[in-house]
Write a protein that holds these residues in place. Structure first.
Motif, PDB file in Angstrom:
ATOM      1  N   LEU A   6      35.341  45.250  34.764  1.00 32.89           N
ATOM      2  CA  LEU A   6      35.979  45.784  35.960  1.00 32.89           C
ATOM      3  C   LEU A   6      35.416  47.162  36.322  1.00 32.89           C
ATOM      4  O   LEU A   6      35.205  47.464  37.496  1.00 32.89           O
ATOM      5  CB  LEU A   6      37.494  45.848  35.752  1.00 32.89           C
ATOM      6  N   TYR A   7      35.145  47.980  35.315  1.00 30.51           N
ATOM      7  CA  TYR A   7      34.542  49.287  35.571  1.00 30.51           C
ATOM      8  C   TYR A   7      33.147  49.127  36.185  1.00 30.51           C
ATOM      9  O   TYR A   7      32.788  49.824  37.132  1.00 30.51           O
ATOM     10  CB  TYR A   7      34.449  50.116  34.295  1.00 30.51           C
ATOM     11  N   HIS A   8      32.369  48.193  35.651  1.00 32.78           N
ATOM     12  CA  HIS A   8      31.029  47.959  36.209  1.00 32.78           C
ATOM     13  C   HIS A   8      31.113  47.459  37.648  1.00 32.78           C
ATOM     14  O   HIS A   8      30.319  47.867  38.502  1.00 32.78           O
ATOM     15  CB  HIS A   8      30.243  46.961  35.338  1.00 32.78           C
ATOM     16  N   TYR A   9      32.050  46.577  37.913  1.00 34.49           N
ATOM     17  CA  TYR A   9      32.226  46.046  39.268  1.00 34.49           C
ATOM     18  C   TYR A   9      32.545  47.170  40.250  1.00 34.49           C
ATOM     19  O   TYR A   9      31.914  47.277  41.309  1.00 34.49           O
ATOM     20  CB  TYR A   9      33.328  44.984  39.262  1.00 34.49           C
ATOM     21  N   HIS A  10      33.480  48.025  39.901  1.00 33.65           N
ATOM     22  CA  HIS A  10      33.836  49.118  40.817  1.00 33.65           C
ATOM     23  C   HIS A  10      32.737  50.176  40.896  1.00 33.65           C
ATOM     24  O   HIS A  10      32.544  50.793  41.953  1.00 33.65           O
ATOM     25  CB  HIS A  10      35.199  49.711  40.442  1.00 33.65           C
ATOM     26  N   CYS A  11      31.998  50.331  39.836  1.00 37.09           N
ATOM     27  CA  CYS A  11      30.845  51.238  39.859  1.00 37.09           C
ATOM     28  C   CYS A  11      29.811  50.722  40.866  1.00 37.09           C
ATOM     29  O   CYS A  11      29.287  51.478  41.686  1.00 37.09           O
ATOM     30  CB  CYS A  11      30.243  51.348  38.466  1.00 37.09           C
ATOM     31  N   ALA A  12      29.533  49.425  40.813  1.00 39.59           N
ATOM     32  CA  ALA A  12      28.594  48.810  41.763  1.00 39.59           C
ATOM     33  C   ALA A  12      29.093  48.970  43.186  1.00 39.59           C
ATOM     34  O   ALA A  12      28.323  49.316  44.098  1.00 39.59           O
ATOM     35  CB  ALA A  12      28.420  47.330  41.422  1.00 39.59           C
ATOM     36  N   TRP A  13      30.370  48.726  43.398  1.00 40.96           N
ATOM     37  CA  TRP A  13      30.974  48.824  44.723  1.00 40.96           C
ATOM     38  C   TRP A  13      30.793  50.244  45.285  1.00 40.96           C
ATOM     39  O   TRP A  13      30.426  50.431  46.440  1.00 40.96           O
ATOM     40  CB  TRP A  13      32.448  48.474  44.605  1.00 40.96           C
ATOM     41  N   ILE A  14      31.022  51.236  44.455  1.00 38.32           N
ATOM     42  CA  ILE A  14      30.876  52.625  44.899  1.00 38.32           C
ATOM     43  C   ILE A  14      29.410  52.936  45.201  1.00 38.32           C
ATOM     44  O   ILE A  14      29.100  53.560  46.225  1.00 38.32           O
ATOM     45  CB  ILE A  14      31.469  53.604  43.866  1.00 38.32           C
ATOM     46  N   TYR A  15      28.508  52.491  44.343  1.00 39.22           N
ATOM     47  CA  TYR A  15      27.086  52.695  44.624  1.00 39.22           C
ATOM     48  C   TYR A  15      26.706  52.056  45.964  1.00 39.22           C
ATOM     49  O   TYR A  15      25.979  52.658  46.753  1.00 39.22           O
ATOM     50  CB  TYR A  15      26.207  52.115  43.514  1.00 39.22           C
ATOM     51  N   ASP A  16      27.182  50.842  46.220  1.00 40.89           N
ATOM     52  CA  ASP A  16      26.925  50.199  47.516  1.00 40.89           C
ATOM     53  C   ASP A  16      27.459  51.040  48.665  1.00 40.89           C
ATOM     54  O   ASP A  16      26.788  51.231  49.677  1.00 40.89           O
ATOM     55  CB  ASP A  16      27.566  48.803  47.570  1.00 40.89           C
TER      56      ASP A  16
END
Length: 161
Positions: free
Chosen positions: A36-46
């Motif tokens: 979940l942390y990786h998913y939200h990290c990706a979302w923020i980078y996007d």
């Protein structure tokens, strides 16, 4: 979902992207196997326009495993990110995998159609969009002609002269 992540999501939604990014990176570093942390990290980078940095986080989140709703979002994010970077074959592969896993997710099919367009698969892109339109619209006219639209969706280059 923990309080830290809820806070990060809230500040991301409020446009505090750099702060959200710094905080999520600390969580990812602290718990590198938290999908979940990786998913939200990706979302923020996007959201920051840093698509290249988003990709490994989407991939890791999917690999580790997410709840269905988040997994659907991660597939959409990864496929769309690949597409915006011009990696159309990778995008197509991700969207095909997502459609296999989430066959009712019409929004994924629409993004897939964009990738098909980029690959020059215009007929398949239009077929996908037309069929998705039929399934999702409330427009009376489109509903009235849905059988005809569906019939022609994969015959756009055919003539009956």
């Amino acid at each position: 979902m923990d309080n830290q992540l809820n806070y990060i999501i809230a500040i991301r939604k409020n446009g505090q992207l750099e702060k959200a990014n710094a905080l999520i990176l600390k969580l990812v570093e602290k718990e590198p196997d938290n999908a979940l942390y990786h998913y939200h990290c990706a979302w923020i980078y996007d959201s920051l326009g840093k698509e290249t940095e988003a990709i490994p986080h989407y991939e890791k989140a999917i690999h580790i495993g997410l709840e269905r709703e988040d997994l659907e979002g991660a597939y959409l994010g990864l496929g769309s990110t690949y597409r915006t970077l011009g990696n159309y074959e990778q995008s197509k592969r991700v969207f095909q995998q997502a459609i296999e896993e989430f066959p009712q997710a019409e929004h994924i099919k629409v993004f897939h159609a964009m990738t098909l367009y980029n690959l020059g698969e215009f007929s398949k892109a239009m077929e996908t969009l037309l069929n998705s339109l039929i399934l999702t619209t409330n427009d009376e006219g489109i509903q009235q002609y849905s059988k005809a639209i569906q019939f022609y969706s994969d015959k756009l280059d055919q003539t009956w002269a």
